[in-house]
Design a protein around this motif. Structure first.
Motif, PDB file in Angstrom:
ATOM      1  N   ASN A   1       0.817  -1.106   0.012  1.00 30.66           N
ATOM      2  CA  ASN A   1      -0.020   0.078  -0.009  1.00 30.66           C
ATOM      3  C   ASN A   1       0.820   1.372  -0.074  1.00 30.66           C
ATOM      4  N   ASN A   2       0.830   2.016  -1.096  1.00 28.36           N
ATOM      5  CA  ASN A   2       1.757   3.159  -1.174  1.00 28.36           C
ATOM      6  C   ASN A   2       0.842   4.405  -0.971  1.00 28.36           C
ATOM      7  N   THR A   3      -0.212   4.312  -0.375  1.00 30.54           N
ATOM      8  CA  THR A   3      -0.733   5.609  -0.130  1.00 30.54           C
ATOM      9  C   THR A   3      -0.221   6.394   0.658  1.00 30.54           C
ATOM     10  N   ASP A   4      -0.608   7.742   0.977  1.00 27.64           N
ATOM     11  CA  ASP A   4      -0.202   8.652   1.550  1.00 27.64           C
ATOM     12  C   ASP A   4      -0.434   8.548   3.110  1.00 27.64           C
ATOM     13  N   HIS A   5      -1.311   7.668   3.406  1.00 28.12           N
ATOM     14  CA  HIS A   5      -1.786   7.352   4.863  1.00 28.12           C
ATOM     15  C   HIS A   5      -0.357   7.117   5.802  1.00 28.12           C
ATOM     16  N   GLY A   6      -0.335   7.680   6.913  1.00 26.75           N
ATOM     17  CA  GLY A   6       0.655   7.074   7.847  1.00 26.75           C
ATOM     18  C   GLY A   6       0.266   5.849   8.422  1.00 26.75           C
ATOM     19  N   ASP A   7       1.235   5.519   9.049  1.00 26.33           N
ATOM     20  CA  ASP A   7       1.240   4.163  10.220  1.00 26.33           C
ATOM     21  C   ASP A   7       0.501   4.467  11.499  1.00 26.33           C
ATOM     22  N   PRO A   8      -0.312   3.551  11.744  1.00 27.98           N
ATOM     23  CA  PRO A   8      -1.123   3.734  12.864  1.00 27.98           C
ATOM     24  C   PRO A   8      -0.383   3.199  14.287  1.00 27.98           C
ATOM     25  N   ASP A   9      -0.887   3.217  15.231  1.00 30.79           N
ATOM     26  CA  ASP A   9       0.128   2.857  16.309  1.00 30.79           C
ATOM     27  C   ASP A   9       0.201   1.298  16.305  1.00 30.79           C
ATOM     28  N   LEU A  10       1.171   1.010  17.528  1.00 33.55           N
ATOM     29  CA  LEU A  10       1.426  -0.690  17.386  1.00 33.55           C
ATOM     30  C   LEU A  10       1.347  -1.031  18.882  1.00 33.55           C
ATOM     31  N   THR A  11       0.760  -2.208  19.156  1.00 38.88           N
ATOM     32  CA  THR A  11       0.854  -2.715  20.840  1.00 38.88           C
ATOM     33  C   THR A  11       1.709  -4.073  20.594  1.00 38.88           C
ATOM     34  N   ILE A  12       2.542  -3.724  21.456  1.00 36.47           N
ATOM     35  CA  ILE A  12       3.658  -4.933  21.414  1.00 36.47           C
ATOM     36  C   ILE A  12       3.641  -5.479  22.817  1.00 36.47           C
ATOM     37  N   ALA A  13       3.910  -6.917  22.985  1.00 37.53           N
ATOM     38  CA  ALA A  13       4.089  -7.476  24.562  1.00 37.53           C
ATOM     39  C   ALA A  13       5.645  -7.987  24.328  1.00 37.53           C
ATOM     40  N   VAL A  14       6.487  -7.670  25.554  1.00 36.77           N
ATOM     41  CA  VAL A  14       7.743  -8.263  25.604  1.00 36.77           C
ATOM     42  C   VAL A  14       8.019  -9.094  26.930  1.00 36.77           C
ATOM     43  N   PHE A  15       8.546 -10.167  26.542  1.00 34.74           N
ATOM     44  CA  PHE A  15       8.521 -10.946  27.549  1.00 34.74           C
ATOM     45  C   PHE A  15      10.066 -11.801  27.447  1.00 34.74           C
ATOM     46  N   GLY A  16      10.295 -12.159  28.676  1.00 37.25           N
ATOM     47  CA  GLY A  16      11.678 -12.983  28.517  1.00 37.25           C
ATOM     48  C   GLY A  16      12.484 -12.975  29.816  1.00 37.25           C
ATOM     49  N   SER A  17      13.563 -13.307  29.764  1.00 29.87           N
ATOM     50  CA  SER A  17      14.747 -13.054  30.700  1.00 29.87           C
ATOM     51  C   SER A  17      15.107 -11.790  30.991  1.00 29.87           C
ATOM     52  N   SER A  18      15.018 -11.275  32.372  1.00 33.12           N
ATOM     53  CA  SER A  18      15.741 -10.107  32.486  1.00 33.12           C
ATOM     54  C   SER A  18      17.088  -9.590  32.358  1.00 33.12           C
ATOM     55  N   ASP A  19      17.785 -10.923  32.123  1.00 36.15           N
ATOM     56  CA  ASP A  19      19.094 -10.788  31.956  1.00 36.15           C
ATOM     57  C   ASP A  19      19.415 -10.608  30.480  1.00 36.15           C
ATOM     58  N   ALA A  20      18.533 -10.776  29.750  1.00 33.74           N
ATOM     59  CA  ALA A  20      18.750 -10.436  28.243  1.00 33.74           C
ATOM     60  C   ALA A  20      18.546  -9.051  27.889  1.00 33.74           C
ATOM     61  N   VAL A  21      17.974  -8.222  28.761  1.00 35.18           N
ATOM     62  CA  VAL A  21      18.027  -6.648  28.291  1.00 35.18           C
ATOM     63  C   VAL A  21      18.619  -5.845  29.369  1.00 35.18           C
ATOM     64  N   GLN A  22      18.837  -4.781  28.881  1.00 35.27           N
ATOM     65  CA  GLN A  22      19.615  -3.724  29.890  1.00 35.27           C
ATOM     66  C   GLN A  22      18.645  -2.668  29.811  1.00 35.27           C
ATOM     67  N   PHE A  23      17.850  -2.208  31.041  1.00 37.50           N
ATOM     68  CA  PHE A  23      17.211  -1.247  31.105  1.00 37.50           C
ATOM     69  C   PHE A  23      17.986   0.045  31.419  1.00 37.50           C
ATOM     70  N   GLY A  24      17.479   1.169  30.946  1.00 34.23           N
ATOM     71  CA  GLY A  24      18.195   2.261  31.138  1.00 34.23           C
ATOM     72  C   GLY A  24      17.313   3.490  30.212  1.00 34.23           C
ATOM     73  N   CYS A  25      17.730   4.859  30.385  1.00 34.12           N
ATOM     74  CA  CYS A  25      17.061   5.875  29.764  1.00 34.12           C
ATOM     75  C   CYS A  25      17.272   5.754  28.398  1.00 34.12           C
ATOM     76  N   ASP A  26      18.317   5.128  27.836  1.00 37.78           N
ATOM     77  CA  ASP A  26      18.581   5.020  26.257  1.00 37.78           C
ATOM     78  C   ASP A  26      18.065   3.661  25.705  1.00 37.78           C
ATOM     79  N   ASN A  27      17.028   2.977  26.603  1.00 36.96           N
ATOM     80  CA  ASN A  27      16.586   1.646  26.105  1.00 36.96           C
ATOM     81  C   ASN A  27      15.121   2.188  25.253  1.00 36.96           C
ATOM     82  N   ILE A  28      15.301   2.256  23.955  1.00 35.35           N
ATOM     83  CA  ILE A  28      14.197   2.894  23.494  1.00 35.35           C
ATOM     84  C   ILE A  28      12.975   2.026  23.311  1.00 35.35           C
ATOM     85  N   LEU A  29      13.099   0.755  23.319  1.00 39.63           N
ATOM     86  CA  LEU A  29      11.686  -0.169  23.604  1.00 39.63           C
ATOM     87  C   LEU A  29      11.428  -0.158  25.100  1.00 39.63           C
TER      88      LEU A  29
END
Length: 1981
Positions: free
Chosen positions: A149-177
């Protein structure tokens, strides 16, 4: 049992591949807490589970792993247009504590879900998004990939659920997700479950579930449920640390599956995180080396992404967003929704309501098992079951009724989609198709990657590597659903009744049945004893003498040896396959690994014990000589110790299949126990090749490895037989003993409803104990025995009078009454006895129990009754077979000795015992039906019945709704209990509504498989077992599925199963007639009839075909049009096309041949079957394979038979889709019509289509409304045009009338179209549509032409009066001038008013004389002088005077006979023309001197003065037919002369004696014409004179009134006299000095008043006629309704004279009645009539006022004078009022038009007020002033119909249209004696009723001839008889029976005959009261 035993991983190699029943599910599982705080809501969904291509391991693929092009989810999305929406949040609170949780509501606009409406979140509810809440609506439907779809409409919002081990991520103010905040588990707080983040221009709602699967925090489950309820999730991100796969990571996906179900896997993307960029290079190696990771990735569709651990790389995050969007596109733009989440939860919660222990999510300790993690075994089984049920879309409880509904989908396919597996499996199983277990799954996901290197050239590669190298295993094999899992999943989800039906069908398919079933949700072992209750097994055994004996037993009662099979460990041989070879090597009784539909993994079969029975056939080939049970424990016996203990304890022989075991193996301890036990033990060793060896007594071992299978099987069989024969092994297995074992749950015990139902049924059965089975029905069900059979016999005799009775000279009606009294007496005898305790208990249980209890009670009662009667029935059947064989043998020898007679008597005795011994639920219902019929007939309830008998049909209706068949025809009595069946159908209609049903019936010879076919086709349970063959007819209601309902035009299929034709039990009992009745009844009821032909015996085929063809021929004659299909069963080779073509050709020829034979019997000319019914031999003949695939009792059903069943079902559904079926009420009527016609000897002659009659009557009522609309419009138009003509418009075009009628015509046509197209009976109505549309059109045209004709006459009259009108204008002008001059001359003389009046009177007389001196006055008429003079020109004056004085002429139309008016031709030689004069003279003499004085004549009122004298001898031989003929002639002449009077122009031209001449000439010519036809007698001159005087008497009143009107309109003297008052006022006003304008205005006003009044009268007449049609009941509908009210009125008045007029001159009486009703209405509705009249007066006043104003405005604009104003004024009102045209006076003096307007308005108002005040009651309203009075309108409407009377009883044809096509008919006929019919050569009046006479063998003499015509052939008696349809009817008809008794003396006097001798009135007739007579009018009319 040790629950902690670990199962080994199954080796899938051929050597170690164990029994497929034992294959483990190797997927890691865990389970969640079933006790959710927030219970889910069930939602159905249709999405399949996404299955993605497997990951390959080839080197080429490995090289490409690092390239983006390899991953199907990596696409360049840089060109994509993006936009963002700002989300908002809503606070969320858990039940335990307030949590700072941000929730994000989403909606899917594409699916129309969760738009703007939301309900408040309540405790325990699932909140829904609300448009008013602060939630974000995520427009998922707009989410499209840029590549699409190459229309001029923008993308709508997304809802995502993130799960897994806390050792696999580094929380911080730079963490975009994820940002800097981590979920805190220790404090059980969730600071931000949902965070709103802006990532790559996307507004992303991130649900942070990192570490959730590691926590033991219990409220988490509720929070997740809340989150899913309020959010639709685009993707689940599983975060895994690259290169460090932990146990917790391994549990992550399993945790996700457990919480969110398998469907979540379609939404998962694995994100591998790294700390250093170079770690990404190792990902391929990780995947290649780590099989756990590889499988994990496969589960998630091989979707993965890599990013840094701190998630701060914009490019990586943008790429992740693009992958998520691509995933959304690949998922068909679907999000993970709460429906997906709640479906699984509902099932879990429903299972846990049974009391299972709850397991918390956090309570499960995971551990590694092989390549994946295995959780606790119970949780694994539970989860596996849930996932399976979810995959199969089996949410909620399955009910029998849901799966018995016919569906659109054909079940003939051998493969289906995974989500359809359960449905198709069950449907095929219901059709006894054992291939239900062989279904193949159609893959509806993406195609798998091919296992080859596509890029390698043809020359590359090494053969050894490619052939023997390792190949990646395709995922579809491991993921395929095991067919036994499908069976067990359905079993677990089914309710008890569906389970029972399933197991019964499995048994019919010769499959093993579940005996012990571990419940995967509760871990309890269940024994479904209930499911075995309806299974019977039959087998044959041979005793030592060689005699074969057969036995039939319910399996739950059978005591048999039982052989138990089980295995320890993993074995290479298939245990189930081995057992099949022992029991039935041609059929897979036990499902095994090599069966189609098997797969590597299974979920629900481990621990299941199945059972099957071997049934010997009594042949030498039997593998076992006894009835033996075989049990099979699936899975490792060591893991299922409870089942193993139960089995081995109850088994007669134990068979263990063993691998090579270690001596210390735990399983060996069990084997050691069995070895020491006394029971035989057979050990089958998979790793040993030894032959059968008996280790010790009863202990055998047999090697299986590498041996000939046949030899092995034979050794096993021999060992088992040895074990069974051993004396030590004497224990027998019985299903009912299984519950004695501990640790199992028994369904019958644990289900309260089932237990209570059983107890209630057992309570009833206990009453039957120790009773002789052949006497039970007589004791407990007495009403259906002798009394019922006697009643049926009497009813048949009533409808079929025997020749003996007729030839005895008996009185038919008296004989019928006697039979009816006897029948009523039988009903009283049925009602009187005390109800048996058995029936009382049955009714009590039905009434007291609720819900499933009633269903269980009825099922149990049927089961226990079968159990109670089976043994005795088997013995009786055996005895019957022996006696029947004896009779057959004697017949073959042509033995006619006493031995033959004795044998036949003995056979009859056994047959009666057999009939008495059959005792089932249908007999109990039959008894209840007889209770109802007896109470209903005598209108009293039984004394000991604790409630009103009228509620009994409701109980039977409830049973029908729940799936029980209802007996339609009692097979024992061969009779339909019409009262009962009708009442049950009424109750059914009350409960369900008048639903449409498609009636499917079946016909065929006995034991040809009709019931079996219906059971297989619809999953029904009609009785099919031996000794319980269908007797009579049963009907069962089958609801169609909702999707099928959309395609069909009905709601239910009503299946009718019938007893076989040519039944052996009826041999020698007029079988042919019984078969014809049955066939006719069933064919007539069915929309489609299946004709079932069995085998290829042409003689049998010929018999049934002739019966069937004759039935269809009868249907055609009575205008019913069912369809049919022929089912040719048991055809040896149904696949041979040529043979089938030949079979069809032979069938067609045979049908045509039978058609010719049947045509002779039915007395019609038909040669081809296709002429009888629409039939296509190519499409309407189905060939069926034989039912069994092999020889019973071990043979399974033939799958080709099931395929044929499905093809037939599809064809039926296809044909049914073109039919609308019939409503239940129509079906009820059809039953009544068919059965009543069948009771009579001639079906076609007797059939009365009640439904058609009812629909036609309703149509006639509508027709009456349509015609009234047209007539009413015509009346209004007539008034308008009459006004126009009176106002000088003497030109009327037909087009003007058509234009004015157009609106009404269009409305009527629209109403007609709507009625014919939308009425519920439109299928029946369509046959009359054309006729009625034509009639309406013809009526419209006739009304227009009639109106045109009347208006033309009015124009002619207007033209004829032109000179008169001119003279009137001159007169009035002169009178105005002279009045004015006289007033002005006397004005100043001072004369008082009295003198003025005298002066005016003098001058008035002078003026009138002067003006009319040239006009001769019109005189009154002297009518009788003219009549006498005209008649004396033909006859002697003295004779005319004498007849005039005697006044006999006044009643000539109502005489009982006409003896005095006629002479027989054979006596004419003794008389001459003068005899009449002599008789007249003698008569005159007698009138003066004898007893026949005139006073006496008046008293006798026209009766033949027979008291004290005798008829002239020559007239004694006069036949009654002569009197009827003369009476008809009289009425016809009266009608003709009335038409002459109507057309005579007396009203326009005045009276002239030529009108009398015309009337008398008409009489003379009509009599002469009649004389020329009637040769047997001659009419005397007295008749002509009296008839002429009679019609002249009618004309006198008409001519006098018309002449008076003519005088008033045409005599100037009378006209001027009417004007005197008006001119006196003019004179007086001028005298008093009034202005000319004032006087002229008042003059105009005085002219307006009579015009307005006349218009008001005309309109009021029309309005009142319409109002009366609405208000007066008698006038509301059509003519038959009017007649009903006339009869009611006659009965209430009891006036014999009026009755005689009604009988002999109905048209005149109808007119008289309508006039009286109108007169009565005027008396009763004084206020209403005044309101209508005054309302019309007010309306006309307003119209005139408006015209005054309009004329003033128009004339003032043109500066006109008074003359112009008057012309304008009258033109405006030309359609409303009558004027004389221009004013008769000069109005030019009027200049002040405003003054004129004001004066006229005030004056008019004053006059109208006076008029209003003057009408104080209806007496002041003179309706005779109307152009046409209300009664004339109504008479015109109601009396233009058919007036033809029945030639026998004078009943009037009820058709509302004169000259209608088709036969004349009437609702009910009368006693023929009312018309003077009497028995030949007697003076006995007949009491026969037409409808009973035509059913008799009597005759009558038409037209006074000596010819005898049988009543049954009455149409042959002449034209007036041939046009009548009189069908036999034995209705009571109390009205006319009461009339005959009430007026017996009057009738005898009137007809000079008596009701004696053959005409004696039955005593029963005298019992009818007037009240009953009046009530019968509503019933029969």
């Amino acid at each position: 049992m040790d629950r902690g035993t670990d199962d080994d991983v199954m080796d899938t190699s051929p050597e170690s591949y164990g029994d497929s029943d034992d294959v483990k599910d190797t997927s890691p599982v865990s389970y969640r807490n079933p006790n959710d705080v927030n219970p889910p809501v069930t939602h159905q969904y249709t999405d399949g589970i996404m299955d993605n291509p497997p990951l390959t391991n080839s080197e080429k693929d490995t090289e490409n792993l690092n390239k983006e092009s390899y991953d199907p989810f990596v696409i360049d999305l840089t060109a994509q247009k993006e936009f963002q929406m700002q989300p908002t949040s809503v606070p969320f609170t858990s039940h335990d504590q307030d949590l700072d949780v941000k929730t994000l509501g989403t909606s899917n606009e594409a699916h129309g879900e969760y738009k703007d409406n939301v309900k408040p979140v309540e405790e325990g509810s699932n909140p829904k998004p609300d448009g008013n809440a602060k939630t974000v609506a995520h427009m998922c439907s707009g989410f499209k990939d840029s590549s699409h779809n190459n229309t001029d409409h923008g993308d709508p919002d997304l809802t995502i659920a993130v799960f897994g081990s806390s050792d696999a991520v580094q929380f911080g103010c730079d963490n975009i997700l994820l940002g800097e905040k981590q979920l805190c588990h220790k404090n059980a707080e969730f600071p931000k479950i949902i965070q709103e983040r802006k990532i790559s221009e996307h507004c992303v709602s991130v649900i942070n579930m990192i570490g959730s699967h590691e926590t033991d925090f219990k409220p988490l489950d509720h929070v997740i449920g809340q989150l899913v309820n309020e959010n639709e999730i685009h993707a689940f991100i599983f975060v895994v640390r690259l290169g460090q796969l932990t146990d917790a990571d391994k549990m992550g996906v399993e945790w996700l599956q457990r919480i969110f179900s398998d469907r979540v896997l379609s939404f998962v993307i694995i994100v591998f995180t790294y700390e250093r960029k170079e770690e990404c290079d190792t990902i391929i190696d990780d995947l290649k080396s780590n099989s756990v990771l590889e499988q994990l990735l496969k589960k998630c569709g091989e979707r993965y992404h890599t990013c840094s651990k701190d998630m701060n790389n914009q490019s990586e995050m943008r790429e992740l967003m693009d992958r998520i969007k691509r995933l959304f596109t690949d998922n068909n733009q679907q999000c993970y929704t709460r429906e997906m989440y709640t479906t699984l939860r509902d099932l879990q919660d429903s299972e846990y309501q049974s009391g299972a222990e709850t397991v918390s999510i956090g309570d499960t300790n995971a551990q590694t098992l092989g390549s994946l993690v295995q959780t606790d075994k119970a949780d694994k089984e539970k989860l596996g079951a849930e996932q399976l049920i979810d995959r199969l879309h089996l949410g909620g409880r399955l009910r029998t009724v849901d799966f018995l509904k016919p569906t659109v989908q054909s079940q003939s396919q051998e493969s289906c989609a995974e989500e359809e597996l359960a449905s198709v499996f069950l449907q095929k199983l219901m059709m006894m198709d054992y291939r239900a277990r062989y279904l193949q799954i159609i893959e509806n996901n993406k195609p798998h990657s091919q296992q080859r290197n596509n890029e390698s050239s043809e020359d590359d590669g090494d053969a050894f590597d490619n052939i023997f190298g390792e190949t990646a295993k395709p995922s579809d094999e491991t993921d395929a659903v095991h067919l036994m899992d499908v069976q067990m999943a359905v079993f677990h989800c089914a309710d008890s009744f569906l389970k029972q039906l399933m197991v019964t069908k499995l048994s019919q398919c010769q499959y093993a049945l579940p005996l012990l079933v571990p419940n995967p949700f509760t871990q309890q072992i269940e024994f479904p004893l209930w499911t075995f209750r309806q299974i019977n097994k039959s087998w044959k055994t041979t005793d030592d003498t060689g005699k074969i004996s057969s036995k039939v037993l319910p399996v739950y009662k059978a005591e048999t040896p039982m052989v138990a099979f089980f295995r320890f460990g993993q074995v290479s041989s298939s245990k189930s396959q081995l057992m099949n070879s022992l029991i039935n090597e041609k059929h897979n009784t036990f499902f095994h690994r090599n069966c189609p539909g098997s797969s590597r993994t299974r979920v629900l079969m481990d621990g299941v014990v199945e059972i099957a029975w071997y049934c010997p056939s009594g042949e030498e080939t039997d593998r076992f000589t006894h009835f033996v049970a075989f049990c099979n424990l699936h899975g490792d016996a060591g893991a299922h110790e409870t089942q193993l203990d139960i089995l081995t304890e109850m088994a007669s022989v134990n068979v263990a299949i063993l691998p090579q075991l270690d001596k210390k193996d735990k399983s060996m301890s069990k084997i050691q126990t069995f070895y020491k036990d006394s029971k035989p033990l057979i050990c089958l060793l998979t790793d040993n090749d030894s032959t059968l060896t008996e280790m010790r007594e009863g202990k055998y071992k047999i090697g299986l490895k590498g041996r000939n299978q046949s030899v092995v099987f034979e050794e096993i069989r021999r060992a088992i037989n040895n074990g069974l024969l051993s004396t030590e092994s004497c224990s027998l297995f019985k299903l009912e003993d299984v519950p004695k074992c501990s640790d199992i749950r028994v369904d019958e015990v644990d289900d309260d409803d089932c237990r209570k139902g059983k107890e209630a049924a057992q309570q009833m059965i206990s009453l039957l104990e120790n009773k002789d089975l052949t006497k039970i029905k007589e004791s407990f069900l007495p009403l259906q025995g002798k009394l019922w059979h006697q009643w049926c016999q009497k009813n048949k005799e009533l409808h079929r009078p025997t020749l003996g009775e007729l030839h005895k000279g008996t009185n038919i009606e008296k004989n019928n009454c006697s039979k009816q009294s006897e029948m009523l007496n039988i009903r009283e005898q049925q009602r009187t006895p005390v109800l048996s305790q058995f029936i009382q208990l049955f009714i009590q249980k039905l009434n007291s129990q609720a819900g499933n209890e009633v269903a269980y009670f009825l099922k149990w009662l049927g089961i226990l009754l079968d159990n109670y009667t089976t043994e005795s029935l088997s013995a009786l059947l055996h005895e019957y077979d022996e006696k029947w064989s004896t009779v057959l043998n004697l017949k073959k020898k042509h033995d006619k000795s006493q031995q033959m007679t004795a044998a036949q008597v003995e056979l009859e005795r056994v047959s009666e015992k057999l009939q008495a011994a059959t005792f089932g639920l249908e007999h109990i219902l039959r008894e209840i039906g007889q209770i109802y019929e007896s109470c209903s007939s005598v209108k009293k309830s039984k004394k000991d019945l604790q409630f009103n008998f009228s509620s009994l049909p409701s109980l039977a209706a409830d049973m029908m709704i729940s799936g029980f068949p209802l007996e339609l025809m009692d097979g024992d009595a061969a009779h339909v209990p019409l009262i009962w069946v009708t009442a049950v159908l009424d109750a059914l209609i009350q409960k369900l509504g008048d639903k449409r049903v498609y009636v499917l019936s079946v016909l065929g010879i006995q034991s040809s498989g009709k019931s079996t076919m219906l059971n297989a086709m619809f999953g029904l349970q009609f009785a099919v077992s031996a000794g319980r063959c269908t007797r009579g007819a049963f009907m069962q209601l089958l609801r169609v599925s909702s999707e099928m309902n959309a395609l069909l035009n009905f709601d239910y299929i009503l299946v009718i199963d019938t007893e076989g034709l040519r039944a052996l039990e009826l041999a020698g009992r007029s079988t042919r007639n019984h078969d014809n009745e049955m066939a006719t009844f069933v064919v007539g009821l069915g929309n489609m009839t299946l004709i079932n032909i069995f085998g290829e015996n042409t003689a049998e085929m010929q018999d049934i075909l002739q019966i069937v063809v004759q039935a269809f021929m009868r249907m055609k004659k009575v205008r019913l049009s069912p369809s049919c299909m022929f089912v040719h069963q048991n055809v040896s080779d149904v696949t041979a096309g040529e043979k089938n073509m030949e079979g069809r050709r032979r069938l067609q020829e045979k049908l045509d041949e039978m058609t010719k034979l049947a045509a002779k019997e039915e007395d019609c000319d038909t040669e081809f079957f296709s002429d009888v019914i629409a039939f296509d031999v190519q499409k309407d003949v189905k060939y069926f394979a034989q039912l069994w695939e092999g020889s019973p009792p071990m043979a399974p059903p033939n799958p080709n038979y099931s395929r044929n069943i499905q093809e037939l079902k599809d064809t039926i559904q296809s044909k049914a889709s073109k039919s609308r079926g019939i409503t239940m009420s129509q079906f009820k009527m059809r039953i009544n019509d068919l059965w009543n016609a069948l009771l009579n000897e001639n079906f076609v002659f007797s059939f009365k289509n009640t439904l058609e009659i009812a629909v036609y009557r309703k149509l006639e009522t509508k027709y009456s409304d349509w015609t009234w609309s047209l007539r009413s419009a015509k009346n209004d138009i007539e008034d308008k045009f009459y006004n126009r003509i009176a106002n000088g418009n003497i030109r009327v075009q037909e087009n003007d009338l058509l234009a004015d009628m157009r609106n009404t015509k269009e409305q009527v046509e629209k109403s007609i179209m709507s009625y014919f197209e939308e009425d519920k009976d439109k299928d029946i109505l369509c046959q009359w549509r054309g006729r009625f549309e034509t009639r309406i059109k013809d009526l419209h045209d006739d009304l227009v032409k009639g109106t045109k004709r009347k208006l033309d006459e009015a124009i002619e009259q207007k033209k004829a009066r032109e000179q008169l009108d001119q003279r009137r204008t001159e007169y009035e002008n002169k009178l105005f001038i002279r009045s004015k001059e006289l007033a002005l001359r006397l004005k100043h003389t001072g004369t008082d008013e009295h003198m003025l009046e005298e002066e005016f009177d003098t001058m008035w007389s002078k003026w009138v004389t002067e003006m009319t001196k040239e006009t001769s006055p019109l005189t009154d008429i002297n009518f009788w002088e003219d009549v006498t003079r005209i008649l004396s020109e033909i006859h002697e004056l003295t004779l005319v005077d004498e007849r005039l004085k005697q006044k006999d002429y006044k009643r000539i139309d109502r005489r009982s006979d006409y003896c005095d008016y006629l002479m027989l031709k054979k006596h004419l030689e003794h008389s001459d023309e003068t005899s009449s004069s002599a008789e007249a003279a003698e008569s005159s003499k007698k009138s003066k001197t004898g007893m026949f004085n005139r006073f006496g004549q008046k008293i006798m009122s026209g009766i033949e003065y027979l008291r004290g004298t005798q008829k002239p001898k020559e007239n004694m031989g006069i036949n009654a037919e002569f009197h009827y003929s003369i009476r008809d002639l009289t009425h016809k002449i009266i009608q003709d002369t009335e038409m002459i009077m109507k057309k005579s122009p007396v009203g326009t031209r005045g009276y002239n004696d030529s009108f009398v001449q015309e009337i008398t000439d008409c009489v003379k010519k009509s009599v002469q014409k009649h004389q020329s036809v009637s040769q047997e007698y001659k009419l005397k001159r007295e008749f002509i004179i009296d008839l002429s005087l009679h019609v002249c008497e009618i004309a006198r009143q008409t001519f006098t009134e018309l002449h008076k009107e003519f005088r008033e309109a045409n005599d100037p003297r009378l006209y001027l006299d009417k004007q005197k008052t008006q001119y006196w006022n003019i004179f007086k006003n001028y005298y008093k000095g009034a202005t000319t304008t004032t006087i002229l205005s008042e003059f105009i006003c005085s002219k307006l008043e009579p015009s307005i009044l006349q218009a008001v009268y005309n309109k009021t007449a029309n309005d009142l006629a319409t109002q009366m049609r609405s208000d007066i009941k008698a006038l509301r509908e059509n003519r038959p309704n009017l007649e009903k009210h006339i009869l009611r009125s006659l009965a209430e008045k009891e006036d014999f004279e009026q009755y005689i007029e009604y009988i002999h001159n109905p048209r005149r009486h109808f007119k008289f009645f309508i006039k009286n009703e109108v007169k009565s209405y005027f008396t009763k509705q004084n206020k209403l009539i005044l309101n209508i009249f005054k309302g019309n007066l007010k309306q006309k006043e307003q119209i005139v006022c408006n015209a005054v104003k309009a004329a003033t405005v128009a004339v003032k604009s043109k500066s006109g004078d008074g003359n112009m104003w008057f012309r304008c004024f009258t033109k405006t009102l030309t359609d409303e009022l009558k004027f004389t045209g221009d004013s008769c006076v000069d109005l030019s003096e009027i200049k002040d038009l405003d003054f004129l307007e004001n004066f006229l308005s005030d004056s008019l108002k004053e006059k109208m007020t006076k008029l209003q005040d003057g009408f104080k009651s209806t007496d002041d309203i003179k309706m005779e002033k109307c152009r046409k009075t209300p009664d004339e309108h109504l008479i015109e409407h109601f009396c233009q119909c058919c007036w033809v009377q029945c030639p026998f009883c004078k009943a009037i044809c009820t058709n509302t249209m004169e000259g209608h096509p088709g036969d004349h008919s009437v609702s009910f006929h009368r006693n023929t004696g009312l018309n003077g019919w009497h028995y030949r050569k007697t003076t006995n009046l007949s009491i026969s009723i037409c409808t009973t006479a035509v059913a008799s063998d009597r005759s009558f003499h038409p037209n006074s001839s000596d010819n005898k015509v049988p009543w049954k052939e009455y149409r042959k008696a002449g034209r007036k008889y041939a046009n009548w349809s009189i069908t036999p009817d034995h209705s009571e008809l109390p009205y006319w029976k009461w009339f005959v008794c009430r007026f017996q003396k009057d009738l005898e006097t009137y007809y000079n005959k008596t009701f004696q001798g053959m005409g004696e009135i039955p005593h029963e007739w005298r019992q009818y009261t007037k009240k009953e007579a009046l009530e019968s009018l509503d019933k029969y009319m």
